[in-house]
Design a protein around this motif. Structure first.
Motif, PDB file in Angstrom:
ATOM      1  N   ARG A 173       0.854  -1.191   0.000  1.00 60.54           N
ATOM      2  CA  ARG A 173       0.000   0.000   0.000  1.00 60.54           C
ATOM      3  C   ARG A 173       0.889   1.239   0.000  1.00 60.54           C
ATOM      4  NH1 ARG A 173      -4.802  -1.135   4.489  1.00 60.54           N
ATOM      5  NH2 ARG A 173      -5.228  -3.311   3.867  1.00 60.54           N
ATOM      6  N   PHE A 174       0.453   2.248  -0.770  1.00 57.18           N
ATOM      7  CA  PHE A 174       1.200   3.497  -0.900  1.00 57.18           C
ATOM      8  C   PHE A 174       0.301   4.684  -0.572  1.00 57.18           C
ATOM      9  CE2 PHE A 174       2.994   0.481  -3.915  1.00 57.18           C
ATOM     10  CZ  PHE A 174       4.361   0.597  -3.705  1.00 57.18           C
ATOM     11  N   ASP A 175       0.940   5.789  -0.135  1.00 55.34           N
ATOM     12  CA  ASP A 175       0.189   7.034  -0.061  1.00 55.34           C
ATOM     13  C   ASP A 175       0.415   7.809  -1.366  1.00 55.34           C
ATOM     14  OD1 ASP A 175       2.663   8.317   0.074  1.00 55.34           O
ATOM     15  OD2 ASP A 175       2.539   8.733   2.209  1.00 55.34           O
ATOM     16  N   ASP A 176      -0.150   9.005  -1.452  1.00 56.39           N
ATOM     17  CA  ASP A 176      -0.092   9.751  -2.705  1.00 56.39           C
ATOM     18  C   ASP A 176       1.310  10.202  -3.082  1.00 56.39           C
ATOM     19  OD1 ASP A 176      -2.803   9.478  -3.017  1.00 56.39           O
ATOM     20  OD2 ASP A 176      -3.288  11.397  -2.055  1.00 56.39           O
ATOM     21  N   SER A 177       2.228  10.215  -2.106  1.00 58.01           N
ATOM     22  CA  SER A 177       3.594  10.628  -2.399  1.00 58.01           C
ATOM     23  C   SER A 177       4.462   9.478  -2.900  1.00 58.01           C
ATOM     24  CB  SER A 177       4.236  11.226  -1.143  1.00 58.01           C
ATOM     25  OG  SER A 177       4.513  10.209  -0.184  1.00 58.01           O
ATOM     26  N   GLY A 178       3.911   8.267  -2.927  1.00 58.83           N
ATOM     27  CA  GLY A 178       4.687   7.098  -3.311  1.00 58.83           C
ATOM     28  C   GLY A 178       5.356   6.405  -2.156  1.00 58.83           C
ATOM     29  N   ALA A 179       5.040   6.813  -0.913  1.00 57.17           N
ATOM     30  CA  ALA A 179       5.619   6.182   0.268  1.00 57.17           C
ATOM     31  C   ALA A 179       4.801   4.954   0.665  1.00 57.17           C
ATOM     32  CB  ALA A 179       5.668   7.170   1.429  1.00 57.17           C
ATOM     33  N   LEU A 180       5.482   3.926   1.119  1.00 52.10           N
ATOM     34  CA  LEU A 180       4.797   2.767   1.663  1.00 52.10           C
ATOM     35  C   LEU A 180       4.092   3.145   2.962  1.00 52.10           C
ATOM     36  CD1 LEU A 180       7.577   0.095   1.133  1.00 52.10           C
ATOM     37  CD2 LEU A 180       5.372   0.150  -0.036  1.00 52.10           C
ATOM     38  N   ILE A 181       2.907   2.603   3.163  1.00 55.18           N
ATOM     39  CA  ILE A 181       2.173   2.871   4.399  1.00 55.18           C
ATOM     40  C   ILE A 181       1.752   1.551   5.037  1.00 55.18           C
ATOM     41  CG2 ILE A 181       1.362   5.179   3.780  1.00 55.18           C
ATOM     42  CD1 ILE A 181      -1.292   3.936   2.930  1.00 55.18           C
ATOM     43  N   TYR A 182       1.772   1.533   6.346  1.00 56.73           N
ATOM     44  CA  TYR A 182       1.332   0.367   7.108  1.00 56.73           C
ATOM     45  C   TYR A 182       0.420   0.859   8.211  1.00 56.73           C
ATOM     46  CZ  TYR A 182       1.392  -4.074   9.597  1.00 56.73           C
ATOM     47  OH  TYR A 182       1.019  -5.263  10.212  1.00 56.73           O
ATOM     48  N   THR A 183      -0.880   0.781   7.970  1.00 55.56           N
ATOM     49  CA  THR A 183      -1.883   1.298   8.898  1.00 55.56           C
ATOM     50  C   THR A 183      -2.997   0.267   9.083  1.00 55.56           C
ATOM     51  OG1 THR A 183      -2.974   2.398   7.033  1.00 55.56           O
ATOM     52  CG2 THR A 183      -1.426   3.719   8.340  1.00 55.56           C
ATOM     53  N   PRO A 184      -2.695  -0.894   9.667  1.00 56.03           N
ATOM     54  CA  PRO A 184      -3.705  -1.945   9.775  1.00 56.03           C
ATOM     55  C   PRO A 184      -4.857  -1.567  10.691  1.00 56.03           C
ATOM     56  CG  PRO A 184      -1.756  -2.512  11.048  1.00 56.03           C
ATOM     57  CD  PRO A 184      -1.412  -1.275  10.275  1.00 56.03           C
ATOM     58  N   ASP A 185      -6.066  -1.884  10.228  1.00 53.64           N
ATOM     59  CA  ASP A 185      -7.232  -1.724  11.083  1.00 53.64           C
ATOM     60  C   ASP A 185      -7.626  -3.098  11.634  1.00 53.64           C
ATOM     61  OD1 ASP A 185      -8.529  -3.070   9.016  1.00 53.64           O
ATOM     62  OD2 ASP A 185      -9.466  -1.260   8.202  1.00 53.64           O
ATOM     63  N   ALA A 186      -8.777  -3.172  12.286  1.00 62.25           N
ATOM     64  CA  ALA A 186      -9.172  -4.422  12.933  1.00 62.25           C
ATOM     65  C   ALA A 186      -9.326  -5.547  11.918  1.00 62.25           C
ATOM     66  CB  ALA A 186     -10.482  -4.208  13.700  1.00 62.25           C
ATOM     67  N   GLN A 187      -9.869  -5.230  10.736  1.00 63.41           N
ATOM     68  CA  GLN A 187     -10.045  -6.276   9.730  1.00 63.41           C
ATOM     69  C   GLN A 187      -8.702  -6.747   9.182  1.00 63.41           C
ATOM     70  OE1 GLN A 187     -13.345  -5.995   6.922  1.00 63.41           O
ATOM     71  NE2 GLN A 187     -11.915  -6.531   5.272  1.00 63.41           N
ATOM     72  N   ASP A 188      -7.744  -5.817   9.019  1.00 62.23           N
ATOM     73  CA  ASP A 188      -6.409  -6.202   8.580  1.00 62.23           C
ATOM     74  C   ASP A 188      -5.744  -7.118   9.595  1.00 62.23           C
ATOM     75  OD1 ASP A 188      -6.477  -4.599   6.235  1.00 62.23           O
ATOM     76  OD2 ASP A 188      -5.908  -2.832   7.407  1.00 62.23           O
ATOM     77  N   ARG A 189      -5.934  -6.827  10.878  1.00 60.90           N
ATOM     78  CA  ARG A 189      -5.343  -7.677  11.905  1.00 60.90           C
ATOM     79  C   ARG A 189      -6.005  -9.048  11.925  1.00 60.90           C
ATOM     80  NH1 ARG A 189      -5.205  -2.536  14.416  1.00 60.90           N
ATOM     81  NH2 ARG A 189      -7.231  -2.845  15.412  1.00 60.90           N
ATOM     82  N   ASP A 190      -7.262  -9.108  11.499  1.00 55.08           N
ATOM     83  CA  ASP A 190      -7.989 -10.374  11.467  1.00 55.08           C
ATOM     84  C   ASP A 190      -7.563 -11.224  10.282  1.00 55.08           C
ATOM     85  OD1 ASP A 190      -9.811 -12.388  11.954  1.00 55.08           O
ATOM     86  OD2 ASP A 190     -11.510 -11.299  11.118  1.00 55.08           O
ATOM     87  N   HIS A 191      -7.554 -10.614   9.074  1.00 53.43           N
ATOM     88  CA  HIS A 191      -7.293 -11.370   7.851  1.00 53.43           C
ATOM     89  C   HIS A 191      -5.864 -11.261   7.355  1.00 53.43           C
ATOM     90  CE1 HIS A 191     -11.851 -10.920   7.005  1.00 53.43           C
ATOM     91  NE2 HIS A 191     -11.599 -12.143   7.420  1.00 53.43           N
ATOM     92  N   GLY A 192      -5.156 -10.228   7.760  1.00 51.08           N
ATOM     93  CA  GLY A 192      -3.826  -9.957   7.225  1.00 51.08           C
ATOM     94  C   GLY A 192      -3.837  -8.690   6.399  1.00 51.08           C
ATOM     95  N   TYR A 193      -2.692  -8.038   6.329  1.00 50.25           N
ATOM     96  CA  TYR A 193      -2.575  -6.741   5.660  1.00 50.25           C
ATOM     97  C   TYR A 193      -2.377  -6.958   4.168  1.00 50.25           C
ATOM     98  CZ  TYR A 193      -1.377  -1.737   5.458  1.00 50.25           C
ATOM     99  OH  TYR A 193      -1.355  -0.375   5.212  1.00 50.25           O
ATOM    100  N   LEU A 194      -3.401  -6.645   3.387  1.00 44.93           N
ATOM    101  CA  LEU A 194      -3.389  -6.821   1.935  1.00 44.93           C
ATOM    102  C   LEU A 194      -3.127  -5.493   1.252  1.00 44.93           C
ATOM    103  CD1 LEU A 194      -6.495  -9.163   1.599  1.00 44.93           C
ATOM    104  CD2 LEU A 194      -4.082  -9.838   1.669  1.00 44.93           C
ATOM    105  N   GLY A 195      -2.405  -5.539   0.133  1.00 47.64           N
ATOM    106  CA  GLY A 195      -2.007  -4.329  -0.551  1.00 47.64           C
ATOM    107  C   GLY A 195      -2.966  -3.886  -1.634  1.00 47.64           C
ATOM    108  N   THR A 196      -2.755  -2.649  -2.087  1.00 47.99           N
ATOM    109  CA  THR A 196      -3.517  -2.097  -3.211  1.00 47.99           C
ATOM    110  C   THR A 196      -2.814  -2.332  -4.542  1.00 47.99           C
ATOM    111  OG1 THR A 196      -2.410   0.033  -2.879  1.00 47.99           O
ATOM    112  CG2 THR A 196      -4.542  -0.287  -1.793  1.00 47.99           C
ATOM    113  N   ASP A 197      -1.521  -2.685  -4.478  1.00 50.32           N
ATOM    114  CA  ASP A 197      -0.712  -2.877  -5.681  1.00 50.32           C
ATOM    115  C   ASP A 197       0.151  -4.116  -5.517  1.00 50.32           C
ATOM    116  OD1 ASP A 197      -0.827  -0.089  -7.368  1.00 50.32           O
ATOM    117  OD2 ASP A 197      -0.946   0.303  -5.214  1.00 50.32           O
ATOM    118  N   ALA A 198       0.272  -4.895  -6.605  1.00 52.76           N
ATOM    119  CA  ALA A 198       1.149  -6.060  -6.611  1.00 52.76           C
ATOM    120  C   ALA A 198       2.476  -5.679  -7.262  1.00 52.76           C
ATOM    121  CB  ALA A 198       0.504  -7.211  -7.362  1.00 52.76           C
TER     122      ALA A 198
END
Length: 543
Positions: free
Chosen positions: A219-244
């Protein structure tokens, strides 16, 4: 010449090269493919506009001789993961012979010594885990040994593993998912005589036609930086990205000649399971599986698809002569049922929008759902090749799984009250609830309850063999190649094994080792959000 005789011949020829193989291997970029015409230059494909990053003599993904002493620094840096946007990320930095490397490919040989000083230049604790290596617990990268920012940790061991594609990554408790997602991961390649024999038999050159493919979703923000901001669902299922990404390259292409290529594939995603295949036109093209986590199989297995869990590896040969140049192929992840509907949460994984990190409610692009179809890499086959090599029918000596008459040890992965557990427990860094006698051979019956999701089960410090699968879902059953339900990817030495909801997977491990005293390792889910939130247990090898 019979297959066993042929194997002895090519192994003997490889051994004659001597220990100069590593030094030559890290100078691969000076060589070209003998007998191959250069593929014609043409504009990048519109849908895959970025050239694949391949290992080079310096910089990101460069090749480092790991038989020499290393100084490895975990630090904040920047790299244009999104073209034109040099975004901040974390990386491992090494300087060797005056050359700077980031997240380098470490190359070494079985029997070589490994010495490295790790300097943590982050503002939080960290440690490096050598995923798949058989080492003592002091060198394993157990989170118990995580060091604070500004501190150093020394690694010193002998590489005893057979040749394979291993990897290294951050492993501090509660911070592994964050640090790996933000960049702290790299490849470790071990070579031996059987490996060198294969390279000679197929005229393989690392970085030219022997290509590592590190697949991650980010996952990236608009500046092209990687972001890691897991919410409750991410902690449940795992942190999935917007780009492969493949080799830290979004939407990459790779220009190839019509010959046999080797692809060493690592799924370095935090949580995403992949169902990999090579698409040619409207259909799939055959490839040969030649190895998995712990090295070469005894012989190649023809396949059209394979599941690869987070943390798992595939070693494949793809004969591009069959595509008839010019041709375009695509490495894809085929759609599949991720079986998240078996969990207590009803929301499909990835079906929500990550939010901005600046405190606003502005939504980001939604994460790609697990199990969704993905186009990962375009392979353009061009030019001509004077190449007559064939896939060897004998690859390595693969001993049968170790035998034991002992009753299986049951290891149960489950979900209770929204908490992922192993044997009804969550992680206590000081506890060793599993005790194994040194030298014992044990069968672990790994059970995943039906109310769950797939778990990539990873065992530290040892390689194991898969004995059987029971209760597998149809999408796994369809890949079985023996009466025990094993897929081709289960046939070699393994350190990371997918266990589906409702499935029982039996693995056998020889817990012999040459180290003094008790050794403490870990078994855990390699969905890194699951691990960070307690789906891990220590196990102790009692001397």
């Amino acid at each position: 010449m019979n297959p066993s005789g042929r194997r002895k011949f090519i192994v003997g020829a490889a051994a004659a090269v001597g220990t100069a193989g590593i030094a030559a291997g890290v100078a691969w970029w000076r060589s070209r493919d003998a007998g191959l015409a250069e593929p014609p230059r043409e504009p990048p494909p519109a849908d895959f506009p970025n050239a694949l990053l391949v290992p080079g003599p310096s910089g990101m993904f460069g090749v480092v001789d790991a038989t020499q002493p290393l100084a490895i620094v975990a630090k904040a840096t920047s790299h244009p993961l999104v073209p034109g946007k040099p975004g901040p990320m974390l990386a491992y930095e090494i300087e060797q012979d005056g050359v700077r490397f980031l997240n380098p490919v470490l190359k070494t040989r079985k029997g070589a010594g490994f010495r490295a000083r790790f300097w943590n230049a982050l503002d939080e604790e960290s440690i490096i885990h050598w995923h798949g290596l058989e080492v003592d617990s002091n060198n394993d990268g157990h989170p118990h040994y995580a060091i604070p920012g500004g501190a150093t940790y020394d690694y010193h061991f002998t590489v005893t593993n057979r040749a394979a594609t291993y990897w290294y990554h951050a492993h501090p408790h509660h911070l592994t998912g964050k640090q790996v997602h933000l960049g702290l991961a790299g490849l470790l390649i071990v070579e031996d005589d059987e490996e060198l024999a294969l390279q000679q038999a197929l005229d393989l050159t690392f970085g030219v036609n022997d290509i590592p493919l590190v697949i991650q979703d980010k996952r990236f923000d608009d500046s092209g930086a990687l972001i890691y901001t897991p919410d409750a669902q991410d902690r449940d299922h795992g942190y999935l990205g917007t780009d492969a990404l493949v080799n830290l390259t979004p939407r990459p292409y790779f220009d190839a000649a019509p010959r046999i290529y080797r692809f060493r594939i690592l799924n370095a995603s935090n949580a995403r399971l992949l169902r990999l295949a090579f698409r040619h036109g409207e259909g799939l093209i055959d490839f040969h599986l030649i190895g998995s986590d712990g090295g070469l199989l005894d012989r190649p297995r023809p396949l059209q698809e394979a599941f690869v869990p987070a943390g798992g590896r595939l070693d494949v040969l793809l004969d591009l002569r069959a595509a008839r140049s010019p041709a375009d192929l695509t490495l894809v992840s085929l759609p599949f049922d991720p079986m998240y509907n078996e969990s207590e949460s009803s929301a499909p994984a990835g079906d929500h929008a990550p939010h901005a990190t600046d405190g606003s409610d502005a939504p980001r692009r939604s994460a790609i759902p697990d199990g969704a179809a993905l186009d990962l890499l375009r392979i353009r086959v061009r030019g001509k090749a004077a190449y007559q090599r064939a896939v060897p029918q004998t690859l390595s000596f693969l001993a049968p799984p170790p035998a034991t008459d002992a009753a299986p040890r049951v290891i149960t992965f489950d979900l209770a009250g929204g908490v992922w557990r192993i044997n009804g427990m969550t992680y206590d860094i000081k506890a060793t609830p599993i005790v194994v006698k040194r030298g014992a051979t044990e069968v672990w019956e790994v059970r995943n309850t039906a109310r769950g999701m797939p778990h990539p089960v990873h065992l530290h410090g040892f390689q194991s063999r898969v004995l059987s699968r029971e209760g597998s879902p149809p999408q796994q059953q369809s890949l079985a190649v023996d009466p025990g339900g094993l897929a081709a990817t289960d046939l070699g030495w393994k350190d990371t094994v997918t266990v589906w909801p409702g499935e029982i997977v039996r693995i056998v491990t020889d817990f012999s080792h040459p180290y003094l005293g008790d050794q403490v390792y870990m078994v855990h889910c390699h969905n890194l959000e699951h691990a960070d939130h307690g789906m891990m247990l220590n196990f102790r090898i009692a001397s």
